[in-house]
Scaffold this active site. Structure first.
Site, mmCIF file in Angstrom:
data_model
loop_
_atom_site.group_PDB
_atom_site.id
_atom_site.type_symbol
_atom_site.label_atom_id
_atom_site.label_comp_id
_atom_site.label_asym_id
_atom_site.label_seq_id
_atom_site.Cartn_x
_atom_site.Cartn_y
_atom_site.Cartn_z
ATOM 1 N N CYS A 150 2.750 -4.912 6.934
ATOM 2 C CA CYS A 150 2.443 -4.732 5.515
ATOM 3 C C CYS A 150 3.594 -4.034 4.803
ATOM 4 O O CYS A 150 4.474 -3.439 5.436
ATOM 5 C CB CYS A 150 1.152 -3.950 5.337
ATOM 6 N N HIS A 170 0.814 -1.217 0.000
ATOM 7 C CA HIS A 170 0.000 0.000 0.000
ATOM 8 C C HIS A 170 0.849 1.270 0.000
ATOM 9 O O HIS A 170 2.052 1.246 0.279
ATOM 10 C CB HIS A 170 -0.960 0.002 1.194
#
Length: 542
Positions: free
Chosen positions: A453, A434
């Site tokens: 992440c 992301h």
């Protein structure tokens, strides 16, 4: 009358022998007395193989006929091929003592009777199945090493290994076991280079001092010069000054080791320069093992490759890097390290909502809310009915990690923790790639700051590259959806495999081997497990 204990046991033993004889008879293996010697061999094979279901299944399927100990030319070729391969096991960083040529010859040479030959036959198959498994799929099981290595390795069964081997050219089959990737071939070559360097004394004396800069001239500069010459970064020179040539050599070394290429030999650079040959050799050997874990996996004509130690994400098309960007990975704490696995990217989400993971909600945000109900006001509390919860008059001190009843969400915005786009490959680890508003972190040399992440420095360009095969103008297509400010899911017409890997030694086709720091300490654990299995560092004379 009381029966003795020994008589029933003898009866059971006789019953077992008769049952086994009946099995062989049904199988057509005890047809006539003339086949007595053959029967003794096959009975020994069946008995020995019964200890291993997979090996037993293989021999049952072929009527207990040999593949190693027979007089055929094919059996001879198999013996010869296995002995040669076992002699080369060390080149593949395998536990050589498991299957030495001497061991194989001893097994075969010591069998003097038909029954002994039958036992030798099965032992050869067990040994070969272990060798084939080690060479094709790795010596150790990834999940047994570290909780963050969640990669699943598809291992062959001994049955399938032996069946395929029996039907194939022996030498060709063995050659096909090892990974055929350019990476593995180059790692093997580098392993030999380092083994020879180890035998010749390594890279020489380490470089003293804490920092060396262009323009300096002293004994430490000479030590730096000598070590870089030995490493192949600098042509032979007698200069005692930190001149332009030495600075260029330092910069290239820094590039190859993931360091800021400023040409100054600071503490971090000197630590890498002073890393001994043995440690680099361990990195290469572990990288070979990791490459075996991926052997046989279809990586994808197009795929995303994220090397956690390298802090970069790449898009690979037909074996070539077509896009590369810096990344941030999980912080080096037990609950934040990014795991290693492969999955399939299915879609991207433009203007994403951040659904705060419960672990973050209860560990980080609940304590803040307990101190101040209006803390983290950019986040919304959602009840079980999906309604936004008012914080006015709320008493969060009544909740703990177990009974906290709300979900926490951050609506789409430029300040959203996920930035303006996320790339989804749904997985049980809740890991994805992301955007991020914290752009300053990409300037750091080592970038392990996230909750797990993968954050991307250039997420828009990453998106354009993914969209290029399915829309004529990726930038305009992306911007149109971005400008709505609404959360929008964009499916990828062709799903893209994603591989989160961890390599501290990386081969470069036209350049020197690249090395990275063992940021999570996983490679050290892997090498320890390989050593326990019998893999050894070795020095090889030129």
């Amino acid at each position: 009358m009381t029966l003795s204990y020994t008589r029933p046991m003898r009866l059971l033993g006789l019953f077992a022998s008769l049952s086994f004889a009946l099995l062989l008879l049904v199988a057509g293996l005890v047809a006539t007395p003339a086949k007595a010697e053959i029967t003794a061999f096959k009975q020994a094979v069946a008995e020995a193989a019964s200890k291993d279901k997979a090996v037993a299944a293989f021999y049952r399927s072929r009527g207990f006929e040999p593949i190693w100990t027979g007089n055929s030319s094919e059996d001879a070729k198999r013996r010869k091929a296995f002995i040669a391969a076992a002699g080369n096991a060390a080149a593949h960083a395998l536990p050589t003592e498991r299957y030495t040529p001497e061991m194989i010859k001893s097994i075969l040479g010591s069998a003097k009777t038909q029954r002994a030959l039958g036992r030798a036959e099965v032992e050869m198959s067990r040994l070969f199945a272990q060798f084939a498994q080690d060479l094709s799929r790795g010596v150790v099981v990834p999940s047994s090493i570290d909780e963050g290595i969640v990669r699943e390795v598809k291992r062959y069964s001994s049955t399938s290994i032996l069946e395929s081997f029996a039907k194939s050219s022996p030498a060709a089959f063995i050659k096909s076991l090892a990974p055929d990737t350019p990476e593995y071939v180059m790692l093997m070559k580098q392993k030999l280079v380092l083994e020879k360097k180890l035998a010749s004394g390594g890279w020489g004396p380490t470089v003293p001092g804490k920092k060396l800069e262009p323009g300096q001239s002293n004994a430490n500069v000479v030590a730096l010069r000598n070590r870089l010459m030995t490493m192949g970064y600098l042509k032979r020179t007698s200069s005692k000054t930190f001149d332009a040539n030495l600075q260029k050599a330092v910069q290239q070394f820094q590039i190859d080791h993931g360091l800021l290429p400023d040409g100054v030999a600071g503490a971090g650079t000197l630590k890498e320069i002073n890393t001994p040959v043995e440690q680099r050799l361990k990195s290469v050997m572990v990288a070979m093992e990791r490459e075996r874990w991926l052997n046989g996996m279809e990586r994808g004509k197009r795929h995303v490759w994220v090397n956690l130690t390298d802090f970069h994400a790449r898009i690979i098309d037909d074996g070539k890097v077509t896009f590369k960007t810096r990344s941030v990975v999980g912080r080096n704490t037990h609950d934040r390290r990014t795991p290693e696995f492969s999955d399939i990217m299915e879609h991207m989400v433009i203007n994403p909502t951040w659904n705060v993971p419960r672990s973050i909600a209860t560990k980080e945000y609940l304590p803040m809310l307990q101190q101040n109900p209006n803390a983290v006001s950019h986040l919304r509390l959602i009840d079980s009915s999906g309604r936004i919860v008012s914080r006015e008059g709320a008493d969060f001190t009544q909740y703990n990690a177990r009974n906290f009843p709300f979900d926490i969400k951050q609506p789409p915005s430029r300040g959203n923790a996920l930035g303006l786009v996320k790339f989804m490959f749904p997985n049980r680890h809740n890991i994805y790639l992301h955007d991020t508003p914290e752009k300053h972190l990409f300037q750091r040399e080592a970038r392990s700051f996230s909750h797990g992440c993968i954050r991307l420095r250039d997420p828009f360009d990453f998106a354009y590259t993914l969209l290029a095969p399915q829309v004529s103008n990726p930038q305009a297509y992306f911007k149109e959806r971005l400008d709505t400010g609404r959360e929008t899911v964009v499916e990828l017409d062709v799903h893209v495999p994603v591989h989160l890997v961890y390599r501290t030694a990386v081969a470069v086709p036209k350049g020197k081997m690249n090395y990275r720091r063992d940021v999570y300490g996983r490679d050290a654990k892997i090498f320890a497990a390989m050593s326990k299995a019998g893999v050894e560092l070795r020095a090889v004379q030129s």
